[in-house]
Design a protein around this motif. Sequence first.
Motif, PDB file in Angstrom:
ATOM      1  N   GLY A 126       0.914  -1.242  -0.076  1.00  0.00           N
ATOM      2  CA  GLY A 126       0.042  -0.186   0.124  1.00  0.00           C
ATOM      3  C   GLY A 126       0.797   1.467   0.037  1.00  0.00           C
ATOM      4  N   ASN A 127       0.229   2.321  -0.013  1.00  0.00           N
ATOM      5  CA  ASN A 127       0.915   3.737   0.046  1.00  0.00           C
ATOM      6  C   ASN A 127       1.443   3.872   1.519  1.00  0.00           C
ATOM      7  OD1 ASN A 127       1.774   6.175  -0.267  1.00  0.00           O
ATOM      8  ND2 ASN A 127      -0.547   7.074   0.001  1.00  0.00           N
ATOM      9  N   GLN A 128       2.776   4.206   1.220  1.00  0.00           N
ATOM     10  CA  GLN A 128       3.715   4.482   2.378  1.00  0.00           C
ATOM     11  C   GLN A 128       4.501   5.649   2.237  1.00  0.00           C
ATOM     12  OE1 GLN A 128       6.017   1.083   3.483  1.00  0.00           O
ATOM     13  NE2 GLN A 128       4.220  -0.012   4.291  1.00  0.00           N
ATOM     14  N   LEU A 129       4.228   6.543   1.064  1.00  0.00           N
ATOM     15  CA  LEU A 129       4.894   7.657   0.559  1.00  0.00           C
ATOM     16  C   LEU A 129       4.247   8.933   1.119  1.00  0.00           C
ATOM     17  CD1 LEU A 129       5.272   6.847  -3.100  1.00  0.00           C
ATOM     18  CD2 LEU A 129       7.090   6.511  -1.319  1.00  0.00           C
ATOM     19  N   ASP A 130       4.945   9.767   1.510  1.00  0.00           N
ATOM     20  CA  ASP A 130       4.362  11.391   1.818  1.00  0.00           C
ATOM     21  C   ASP A 130       3.796  12.064   0.817  1.00  0.00           C
ATOM     22  OD1 ASP A 130       6.643  12.353   0.711  1.00  0.00           O
ATOM     23  OD2 ASP A 130       7.610  12.963   2.383  1.00  0.00           O
ATOM     24  N   ALA A 131       2.980  12.983   1.152  1.00  0.00           N
ATOM     25  CA  ALA A 131       2.171  13.833  -0.008  1.00  0.00           C
ATOM     26  C   ALA A 131       3.082  14.526  -1.070  1.00  0.00           C
ATOM     27  CB  ALA A 131       1.300  14.771   0.662  1.00  0.00           C
ATOM     28  N   PRO A 132       4.260  15.100  -0.600  1.00  0.00           N
ATOM     29  CA  PRO A 132       4.992  15.635  -1.760  1.00  0.00           C
ATOM     30  C   PRO A 132       5.601  14.821  -2.634  1.00  0.00           C
ATOM     31  CG  PRO A 132       5.690  16.587   0.465  1.00  0.00           C
ATOM     32  CD  PRO A 132       4.655  15.767   1.013  1.00  0.00           C
ATOM     33  N   MET A 133       5.988  13.380  -2.226  1.00  0.00           N
ATOM     34  CA  MET A 133       6.480  12.710  -3.127  1.00  0.00           C
ATOM     35  C   MET A 133       5.243  12.040  -4.141  1.00  0.00           C
ATOM     36  SD  MET A 133       9.152   9.717  -1.221  1.00  0.00           S
ATOM     37  CE  MET A 133      10.543  10.286  -0.542  1.00  0.00           C
ATOM     38  N   ILE A 134       3.919  12.030  -3.562  1.00  0.00           N
ATOM     39  CA  ILE A 134       3.062  11.531  -4.308  1.00  0.00           C
ATOM     40  C   ILE A 134       2.829  12.745  -5.453  1.00  0.00           C
ATOM     41  CG2 ILE A 134       0.468  11.058  -4.338  1.00  0.00           C
ATOM     42  CD1 ILE A 134       0.837   9.754  -1.620  1.00  0.00           C
TER      43      ILE A 134
END
Length: 117
Positions: free
Chosen positions: A69-77
């Motif tokens: 699942g998503n484990q990235l922060d908003a800026p990376m996304i």
Amino acid sequence: VLDVADSTTSLVSAMNETTGEVRLQVAEVLSRIGRSSAQATIAEAALTASGTERVDLLGKLAGSAKRFGNQLDAPMIEQLVELSATGEDDEATAAATVIGALGLPQSDLVRLILAGQ
């Protein structure tokens, strides 16, 4: 039996110190570790790479996202959304694949797309 997750710190360091096929193999191992630091390292490497290396690393990132699942922060996304909109064909497609694999809620995805315009 050893837990591969115990080697996350060493593998993250190796991503910064290796190139070529070895770097892709390290990214493959990281993509199979369910830690946010592993996924973020692959994302950072993909976003700073170019050409076929970027496409290959984005593929590893998509694999991680499908598994954990998503484990990235908003800026990376947001950077991935931007790449999917402005990147070369193969890079844009690979970034879009990652975005799909992240399984973002539709409301978040729409907000990110509108913010990237």
